[in-house]
Design an enzyme around this catalytic site. Sequence first.
Site, mmCIF file in Angstrom:
data_model
loop_
_atom_site.group_PDB
_atom_site.id
_atom_site.type_symbol
_atom_site.label_atom_id
_atom_site.label_comp_id
_atom_site.label_asym_id
_atom_site.label_seq_id
_atom_site.Cartn_x
_atom_site.Cartn_y
_atom_site.Cartn_z
ATOM 1 N N LYS A 113 22.910 -36.208 21.564
ATOM 2 C CA LYS A 113 22.379 -36.967 20.418
ATOM 3 C C LYS A 113 23.486 -37.838 19.827
ATOM 4 C CE LYS A 113 18.732 -33.729 19.232
ATOM 5 N NZ LYS A 113 18.255 -32.699 18.303
ATOM 6 N N GLY A 135 20.345 -26.048 18.936
ATOM 7 C CA GLY A 135 19.418 -25.422 19.870
ATOM 8 C C GLY A 135 20.022 -25.236 21.256
ATOM 9 N N ARG A 179 15.686 -19.571 17.947
ATOM 10 C CA ARG A 179 15.138 -20.175 16.715
ATOM 11 C C ARG A 179 13.837 -19.491 16.294
ATOM 12 N NH1 ARG A 179 16.465 -26.617 17.609
ATOM 13 N NH2 ARG A 179 18.411 -26.548 16.437
ATOM 14 N N GLY A 233 23.003 -30.496 14.295
ATOM 15 C CA GLY A 233 23.268 -31.611 13.395
ATOM 16 C C GLY A 233 23.282 -31.147 11.945
HETATM 17 N N1 LIG Z 1 27.294 -35.976 29.982
HETATM 18 C C1 LIG Z 1 26.047 -35.761 29.619
HETATM 19 N N2 LIG Z 1 25.057 -36.583 30.046
HETATM 20 C C2 LIG Z 1 23.769 -36.365 29.683
HETATM 21 N N3 LIG Z 1 23.351 -35.356 28.897
HETATM 22 C C3 LIG Z 1 24.312 -34.503 28.459
HETATM 23 C C4 LIG Z 1 25.673 -34.672 28.795
HETATM 24 N N4 LIG Z 1 26.357 -33.649 28.217
HETATM 25 C C5 LIG Z 1 25.458 -32.886 27.569
HETATM 26 N N5 LIG Z 1 24.223 -33.387 27.701
HETATM 27 C C6 LIG Z 1 22.943 -32.829 27.195
HETATM 28 O O1 LIG Z 1 23.021 -32.644 25.817
HETATM 29 C C7 LIG Z 1 21.959 -31.776 25.447
HETATM 30 C C8 LIG Z 1 22.315 -31.043 24.208
HETATM 31 O O2 LIG Z 1 22.615 -31.974 23.190
HETATM 32 P P1 LIG Z 1 22.299 -31.753 21.660
HETATM 33 O O3 LIG Z 1 20.829 -31.700 21.446
HETATM 34 O O4 LIG Z 1 23.056 -32.822 20.956
HETATM 35 O O5 LIG Z 1 22.930 -30.323 21.383
HETATM 36 P P2 LIG Z 1 22.443 -29.188 20.376
HETATM 37 O O6 LIG Z 1 20.969 -28.923 20.620
HETATM 38 O O7 LIG Z 1 23.280 -27.994 20.678
HETATM 39 O O8 LIG Z 1 22.677 -29.749 18.999
HETATM 40 C C9 LIG Z 1 21.722 -30.875 26.634
HETATM 41 O O9 LIG Z 1 20.369 -30.982 27.006
HETATM 42 C C10 LIG Z 1 22.652 -31.447 27.713
HETATM 43 O O10 LIG Z 1 22.023 -31.536 28.970
HETATM 44 O O1 LIG Z 2 17.287 -29.467 17.617
HETATM 45 C C1 LIG Z 2 17.570 -29.890 16.501
HETATM 46 O O2 LIG Z 2 18.785 -30.360 16.170
HETATM 47 P P1 LIG Z 2 20.141 -30.075 17.023
HETATM 48 O O3 LIG Z 2 19.938 -30.628 18.432
HETATM 49 O O4 LIG Z 2 21.189 -30.830 16.271
HETATM 50 O O5 LIG Z 2 20.365 -28.597 17.022
HETATM 51 C C2 LIG Z 2 16.588 -29.892 15.363
HETATM 52 O O6 LIG Z 2 15.339 -29.370 15.778
HETATM 53 C C3 LIG Z 2 16.428 -31.291 14.775
HETATM 54 O O7 LIG Z 2 15.921 -32.143 15.749
HETATM 55 P P2 LIG Z 2 16.159 -33.737 15.626
HETATM 56 O O8 LIG Z 2 17.647 -33.984 15.845
HETATM 57 O O9 LIG Z 2 15.302 -34.342 16.705
HETATM 58 O O10 LIG Z 2 15.743 -34.135 14.244
#
Ligand SMILES: Nc1ncnc2c1ncn2[C@@H]1O[C@H](COP(=O)(O)OP(=O)(O)O)[C@@H](O)[C@H]1O
Ligand SMILES: O=C(OP(=O)(O)O)[C@H](O)COP(=O)(O)O
Length: 418
Positions: free
Chosen positions: A220, A376, A34, A399
């Site tokens: 999330k 991320g 990023r 997201g």
């Molecule tokens: N079964 C699980 N229990 C707890 N945390 C999890 C699980 N599967 C994935 N994760 C966590 O989800 C996080 C990533 O989620 P998220 O922020 O939604 O993805 P991204 O950043 O790619 O959008 C990672 O830190 C990972 O450790």
């Molecule tokens: O990491 C982010 O989103 P992502 O986990 O969906 O990739 C962005 O920085 C937005 O963060 P937020 O979902 O806490 O608003």
Amino acid sequence: MTIDQFNFAGKKAFVRVDFNVPLDENFNITDDTRMRAALPTLKKILTDGGSIIIGSHLGRPKGATDKFSLKHILKHLSDLLGVEVQFANDCMGEEAAVKAAALQPGEVLLLENLRFYAEEEGKPRGLAEDATDEEKKAAKAAVKESQKEFTKKLASYADCYVNDAFGTAHRAHASTALIAKYFDKDNKMFGYLMEKEVKAVDKVLNDIKRPFTAIMGGSKVSSKIEIIENLLNKVDNLIITGGMTYTFTKAQGGKIGLSICEDDKLDLALELLKKAKEKGVNLVLAVDAKIADSFSNDANTQFCKVNEIPDGWEGLDIGPETEKIFAEVIKNSKTILWNGPTGVFEFENFTHGSRSVGEAIVEATKNGAFSLVGGGDSVACVNKFGLANGVSYVSTGGGALLEAIEGKVLPGIAAINE
Ligand SMILES: Nc1ncnc2c1ncn2[C@@H]1O[C@H](COP(=O)(O)OP(=O)(O)O)[C@@H](O)[C@H]1O
Ligand SMILES: O=C(OP(=O)(O)O)[C@H](O)COP(=O)(O)O
């Protein structure tokens, strides 16, 4: 106004970036995608002879804490830019205003995490659990009111506004959306990253090759589960994985032990399962899990059915049966969108599922599919496994990417265009 048409010579630019990068327990950046992605915009401004005030968030702090301080990324940012970046310990304080005012052409100031202030998100903090509806309403109104001053102050640091934070474009926050109205149309614009990401999304939306498969995982749950309903209108297959799994499993009466779950979303999960059926979307859920007796890489582990997780254990990755099922769906797809790892990939012992999904995507891409990976942690994942070159497009948004593909106009984009 595009960034290419704008000459920043002698101007101060407030640039909203998404430097929400993953950090390890010693605050080392584990994936700087990023940050690198924002460099073309930052460099263009400096080369023109402008100066930059950078605003970003890091994580989801509920107040000012060392853990979420942007000072952890300061040195790396200076290295990447080849400029000694200055730092303001508080994005609102006197120090920020003085340093911003003193910036000379070629200089860069990084503000402390904007989310240290509730005003950035515009949501009240610290409300008592038993707060009445009236109290909640009053707190919300108060933060919305002080948000105006917060936004105005951020805007006052600069002559122009550049939004290059695609990863946060789905948030209608002070620095991503509200701030735009303090600049006239000739002084606000998207950065190069934003332009690139929007083009990539348009490309997918204008020509979806089918079958189209979305893979949603990560942690999330509450923000992403809301996106599913609209995605059901777009995709042929929807793989639900990662932490999201267990809300669906529990909703269907399964035992999930200590696995993460959003109890207030159980009804929604059931509704989504029903809607997927009605719309003829193949909603694919895990059948088995790799479970652990603590949230740690060194935990004891075993495999079990996803709906038979014993008390005291939690699902931290998918199991081998699920890997096979997911890979089959992915390899038969012509468009693939992946956001959110299948497990806690930061722990070596729970990387297998995410790696297998990544490998299946790379194979499908080799066979002609168009693949997008975003978020991320998801990007950190494909980088960690050396798979980034095998996917068609790597997005800095998770997201944000999902919501854009859903067909929503993102607030960060609308604010500039309005
Ligand atoms: N079964 C699980 N229990 C707890 N945390 C999890 C699980 N599967 C994935 N994760 C966590 O989800 C996080 C990533 O989620 P998220 O922020 O939604 O993805 P991204 O950043 O790619 O959008 C990672 O830190 C990972 O450790
Ligand atoms: O990491 C982010 O989103 P992502 O986990 O969906 O990739 C962005 O920085 C937005 O963060 P937020 O979902 O806490 O608003």
